[in-house]
Design a protein around this motif. Structure first.
Motif, PDB file in Angstrom:
ATOM      1  N   ASP A   1      -2.343   5.683   8.243  1.00 58.24           N
ATOM      2  CA  ASP A   1      -2.727   4.326   8.627  1.00 58.24           C
ATOM      3  C   ASP A   1      -2.026   3.237   7.837  1.00 58.24           C
ATOM      4  O   ASP A   1      -2.395   2.068   7.907  1.00 58.24           O
ATOM      5  CB  ASP A   1      -4.253   4.140   8.543  1.00 58.24           C
ATOM      6  CG  ASP A   1      -4.967   4.853   9.682  1.00 58.24           C
ATOM      7  OD1 ASP A   1      -4.325   5.114  10.716  1.00 58.24           O
ATOM      8  OD2 ASP A   1      -6.160   5.143   9.535  1.00 58.24           O
TER       9      ASP A   1
ATOM     10  N   LYS B   1     -10.005  -4.801   4.957  1.00 57.97           N
ATOM     11  CA  LYS B   1     -10.481  -4.405   3.625  1.00 57.97           C
ATOM     12  C   LYS B   1      -9.847  -5.234   2.518  1.00 57.97           C
ATOM     13  O   LYS B   1     -10.258  -5.149   1.358  1.00 57.97           O
ATOM     14  CB  LYS B   1     -10.214  -2.922   3.399  1.00 57.97           C
ATOM     15  CG  LYS B   1     -11.086  -2.019   4.275  1.00 57.97           C
ATOM     16  CD  LYS B   1     -10.775  -0.549   4.071  1.00 57.97           C
ATOM     17  CE  LYS B   1     -11.646   0.328   4.975  1.00 57.97           C
ATOM     18  NZ  LYS B   1     -11.343   1.768   4.823  1.00 57.97           N
TER      19      LYS B   1
ATOM     20  N   LYS C   1      -7.375  -1.622   7.570  1.00 62.44           N
ATOM     21  CA  LYS C   1      -6.938  -1.754   6.185  1.00 62.44           C
ATOM     22  C   LYS C   1      -6.742  -3.222   5.803  1.00 62.44           C
ATOM     23  O   LYS C   1      -6.987  -3.611   4.658  1.00 62.44           O
ATOM     24  CB  LYS C   1      -5.653  -0.959   5.956  1.00 62.44           C
ATOM     25  CG  LYS C   1      -5.895   0.541   5.829  1.00 62.44           C
ATOM     26  CD  LYS C   1      -4.656   1.287   5.421  1.00 62.44           C
ATOM     27  CE  LYS C   1      -4.968   2.756   5.142  1.00 62.44           C
ATOM     28  NZ  LYS C   1      -5.762   2.957   3.915  1.00 62.44           N
TER      29      LYS C   1
ATOM     30  N   THR D   1      -8.335   9.437  10.513  1.00 59.77           N
ATOM     31  CA  THR D   1      -7.384   8.332  10.660  1.00 59.77           C
ATOM     32  C   THR D   1      -7.341   7.894  12.122  1.00 59.77           C
ATOM     33  O   THR D   1      -7.675   8.653  13.037  1.00 59.77           O
ATOM     34  CB  THR D   1      -5.972   8.738  10.206  1.00 59.77           C
ATOM     35  OG1 THR D   1      -5.495   9.801  11.043  1.00 59.77           O
ATOM     36  CG2 THR D   1      -5.975   9.196   8.761  1.00 59.77           C
TER      37      THR D   1
ATOM     38  N   ASP E   1       0.833  -1.207   0.000  1.00 63.76           N
ATOM     39  CA  ASP E   1       0.000   0.000   0.000  1.00 63.76           C
ATOM     40  C   ASP E   1       0.865   1.254   0.000  1.00 63.76           C
ATOM     41  O   ASP E   1       0.588   2.224  -0.713  1.00 63.76           O
ATOM     42  CB  ASP E   1      -0.904   0.019   1.232  1.00 63.76           C
ATOM     43  CG  ASP E   1      -1.916  -1.106   1.243  1.00 63.76           C
ATOM     44  OD1 ASP E   1      -1.496  -2.263   1.056  1.00 63.76           O
ATOM     45  OD2 ASP E   1      -3.113  -0.846   1.467  1.00 63.76           O
TER      46      ASP E   1
END
Length: 433
Positions: free
Chosen positions: A330, A203, A200, A355, A159
């Protein structure tokens, strides 16, 4: 006092776990992932577990092999932990592609120790990411021997590579994203260090029941409140009336440290104000060159300080800068913040509303918040702190550190999870054998 292996979950039975830890960074690295992995392994060994580590020689954050360490293969015993060191390529200048080569060189060389371990039994394998692909050699062990694999995420590397523009080739990013998703769905447990990073991970279609929060901690024996008189100010010859703005940590690309240089430039006329940057990293040469070009009289660079001086170093500052770029929200949790809280320091933190970092800091009064990548906001926030207007912003720092960041409590709780998983796994195997 109870035996260190006595776990109430198991009605007083001693449960020792055979653990293999796989990570590119390890002690004696002073900062970052290596510090935490080293302390974790040492804690497990002290609790009676049989701990092995496959890792590289120490190279971070200087990006060069530490003097005195063999560049070849070798095994040593450190604090009761068997540590296998593997050679790897360490680039002098860190770019996205060179970092990929650096990480893959470690995976390839580490097979020298992995191959014989495929014929040995372990209760748990812990892979520490980044690099994200360290889970693949561990999965082979899982397929051969049914070993549980726990994948611990310190940084959401893929990411970050996408959002921070570290890797710009879209085909490569897609490949890495698919590989990461495939891996995460095949390990037994995923752990990570903050609620924002945990969200995250969910997800990525990972069930919440398979994710564990395992935050970084503070070693109370090394980091504790120190008076101004006991701080490093006298060692550094900083006048008592001068105010010191400190950034201490990794000098990388995620932090937006060019704003520290710009901030010092803007405030060069403020009397009795000094900026100090302590650390190493891939962006250091660029930052030093920028500061020299501007001829800043109020900015100094220092190398990493010894761990024994960490409390005195942090206590020297009036304000601590905790900076991240907007895109890093994050994706990484600034581990430097934990130490700042433990000394009761006042942190000026860049974080976006919404956040986890922003909400945690705001709700617990851990520091002063400003928008990331906004130099005007950063300067305004700093000036308000220096004028005394934001003194209450950091009033909860010491309490939060004591209640949530204690090293022994965090590691003991994590070891309970490992031992519980081991018992359940062994019971299942016995029932189906």
């Amino acid at each position: 006092m109870a035996h260190p292996n006595c776990d109430p979950v198991f009605s007083g039975r001693y449960i020792d776990v055979r653990i293999l830890i796989y990570g590119i960074n390890y002690a004696p690295e002073l900062t970052g992932i290596g510090k935490y992995t080293g302390e974790m392994a040492t804690f497990f060994a002290a609790a009676g577990d049989d701990v092995e580590v496959i890792t590289a020689p120490p190279y971070y954050p200087h990006w060069e092999i530490k003097e005195g360490y063999d560049r070849g293969f070798h095994t040593e015993t450190v604090d009761g932990v068997t540590v296998h060191r593997c050679p790897l390529y360490v680039p002098k200048e860190v770019t996205g592609m060179r970092r990929i080569l650096h990480e893959f060189s470690f995976v390839l060389s580490s097979m020298r120790y992995w191959i014989p371990r495929y014929f040995r039994s372990y209760d748990q394998i812990i892979c520490v990411s980044p690099p994200f692909h360290l889970g693949f050699p561990a999965l082979i062990h899982k397929w051969f021997r049914g070993t549980r694999v726990l994948y611990h995420i310190q940084d959401l590397q893929v990411d970050a590579a996408r959002d921070l523009g570290i890797i710009k080739q879209q085909w490569l990013l897609r490949l890495l994203e698919r590989a990461e998703k495939w891996l995460l769905h095949r390990v037994d447990t995923v752990s990570t260090i903050s609620q924002g990073m945990l969200l995250k991970v969910t997800k990525k279609s990972i069930p919440a029941d398979d994710i564990v929060l395992f935050p970084n901690w503070v070693d109370g024996d090394l980091v504790f409140p120190v008076t101004r008189a006991q701080s490093a100010r006298s060692t550094w010859n900083i006048p008592p009336n001068d105010r010191l703005i400190l950034y201490a940590g990794n000098l990388g690309e995620k932090q937006g440290l060019e704003n520290v240089i710009e901030l010092a430039d803007r405030m060069r006329q403020v009397p009795n104000l000094q900026f100090l940057i302590i650390g190493e990293g891939g962006a250091k040469a660029r930052l030093v060159a920028d500061a020299q070009r501007r001829k800043l009289p109020n900015l100094t660079f220092k190398p990493l300080q010894p761990l024994s001086q960490l409390a005195a170093t942090l206590a020297a500052a009036d304000v601590h800068l905790v900076l991240q770029k907007k895109a890093a929200a994050d994706l990484v949790m600034p581990s430097k913040l934990t130490n700042i809280l433990a000394v009761g320091g006042h942190a000026l933190i860049t974080a976006e509303q919404g956040t986890t970092l922003y909400e945690q800091v705001k709700d617990n009064h851990l520091g002063t918040l400003v928008a990331p990548e906004d130099l005007d906001a950063l300067e305004t926030g700093l000036r308000k702190i220096l004028s005394g207007q934001r003194a209450n912003d950091s009033s909860g720092a010491l309490t939060f550190a004591a209640e949530h960041l204690d090293k022994r409590n965090i590691l003991f709780g994590f070891r309970q999870i490992l031992t519980l998983n081991t018992k359940q796994h062994n019971s299942w195997n016995s029932h189906h054998s």
